[in-house]
Design an enzyme around this catalytic site. Structure first.
Site, PDB file in Angstrom:
ATOM      1  N   CYS A   1       1.035  -1.260  -0.428  1.00 18.86           N
ATOM      2  CA  CYS A   1      -0.050   0.296   0.099  1.00 18.86           C
ATOM      3  C   CYS A   1       1.002   1.188  -0.486  1.00 18.86           C
ATOM      4  CB  CYS A   1      -0.370   0.167   0.959  1.00 18.86           C
ATOM      5  SG  CYS A   1      -2.094   1.139   1.548  1.00 18.86           S
TER       6      CYS A   1
ATOM      7  N   HIS B   1      -8.904  -3.717  -2.374  1.00 21.25           N
ATOM      8  CA  HIS B   1      -8.258  -2.608  -1.076  1.00 21.25           C
ATOM      9  C   HIS B   1      -8.439  -1.319  -1.314  1.00 21.25           C
ATOM     10  CE1 HIS B   1      -3.847  -2.185  -0.657  1.00 21.25           C
ATOM     11  NE2 HIS B   1      -4.432  -0.732  -0.777  1.00 21.25           N
ATOM     12  N   GLU B   2      -9.112  -0.536  -2.483  1.00 18.56           N
ATOM     13  CA  GLU B   2      -8.841   0.439  -2.966  1.00 18.56           C
ATOM     14  C   GLU B   2     -10.366   0.559  -1.942  1.00 18.56           C
ATOM     15  OE1 GLU B   2      -6.538   2.694  -3.065  1.00 18.56           O
ATOM     16  OE2 GLU B   2      -4.829   0.982  -4.898  1.00 18.56           O
TER      17      GLU B   2
ATOM     18  N   HIS C   1      -9.889   1.291   1.557  1.00 16.99           N
ATOM     19  CA  HIS C   1      -9.522   2.622   2.008  1.00 16.99           C
ATOM     20  C   HIS C   1     -10.907   3.615   2.231  1.00 16.99           C
ATOM     21  CE1 HIS C   1      -4.832   2.736   1.693  1.00 16.99           C
ATOM     22  NE2 HIS C   1      -5.116   2.035   0.711  1.00 16.99           N
TER      23      HIS C   1
END
Ligand code: NI
Length: 209
Positions: free
Chosen positions: A116, A158-159, A162
């Protein structure tokens, strides 16, 4: 261009040349830990500038994708520019993304190495769904559905994490998380220096750290 596989596409996405490098937030900063706000106004110059800056910042950091809170903006937006497991490049952005729920019996998990930009340096094995569908909108407010498999599916998850205030570190056992953070402390200055050098190569301003 949005979310479609592209084969005749410039090496640098057009957004990269329009945008500026912004400082990338680092684990420990509060903005990475809270749920970002929904975008309610579409088609604005501010939203276009945000996306351009995200592309430029991601390119200078040699990233695969970036979420808005990684440049300090509390909005549900992320972008990606990466090849998938079959060598097909995907480039796009999505606003207010929501991942489709996958019924438990259909969940196929895969473990791969993941890093990341907000945890500069380390990579760790993380378990993710092998296939995912994310629904949202383009910056002009048009509906957008993106399907990913393999590493591209990993990026979409993953995004989205976030924007919900989560990092991949949260998915690790405590020992692994601690070792990743230690590794980050040792590696981060070198990583920042590499990013500055890459920004110079791209001819964009390295921006603040
Ligand atoms: Ni990340």
């Amino acid at each position: 261009m949005l979310g479609e596989p592209v084969d005749s596409f410039p090496r640098l996405a057009p957004e990269v040349e329009r945008g500026a490098v912004r400082r990338i937030t680092v684990v420990g900063e509060e903005i990475l830990r809270r749920r970002c706000r929904e975008v309610t106004e579409f088609g604005t110059p501010e939203l276009s500038t945000l996306i351009d800056d995200m592309f430029t910042t991601n390119a200078a950091a040699n990233g695969a994708g970036l979420a808005a809170n990684q440049i300090g903006v509390d909005l549900r937006v992320f972008m990606w520019d990466m090849p998938d497991d079959w060598g097909v490049r995907h480039v796009g952005h999505i606003i207010n993304p929501v991942l489709d729920e996958v019924p438990t019996e259909q969940r196929e998990l895969v473990e791969e190495s993941e890093g990341c930009l907000s945890v500069p340096g380390p990579y760790r094995m993380v378990s993710r769904l092998d296939r995912t569908v994310v629904r949202g909108q383009t910056k002009d407010g048009n509906p957008l559905v993106i399907e990913g498999r393999g590493y591209f599916a990993r990026c979409l998850q993953h995004e989205t994490d976030h924007l919900n205030g989560h990092l991949y570190l949260d998915r690790l056992a405590q020992r692994e998380r601690k070792s990743a953070l230690r590794e980050m402390e040792e590696a981060k200055e070198a990583t920042f220096a590499r990013r500055a050098a890459r920004a110079k190569e791209l001819g964009v301003s390295p921006g603040p750290r």
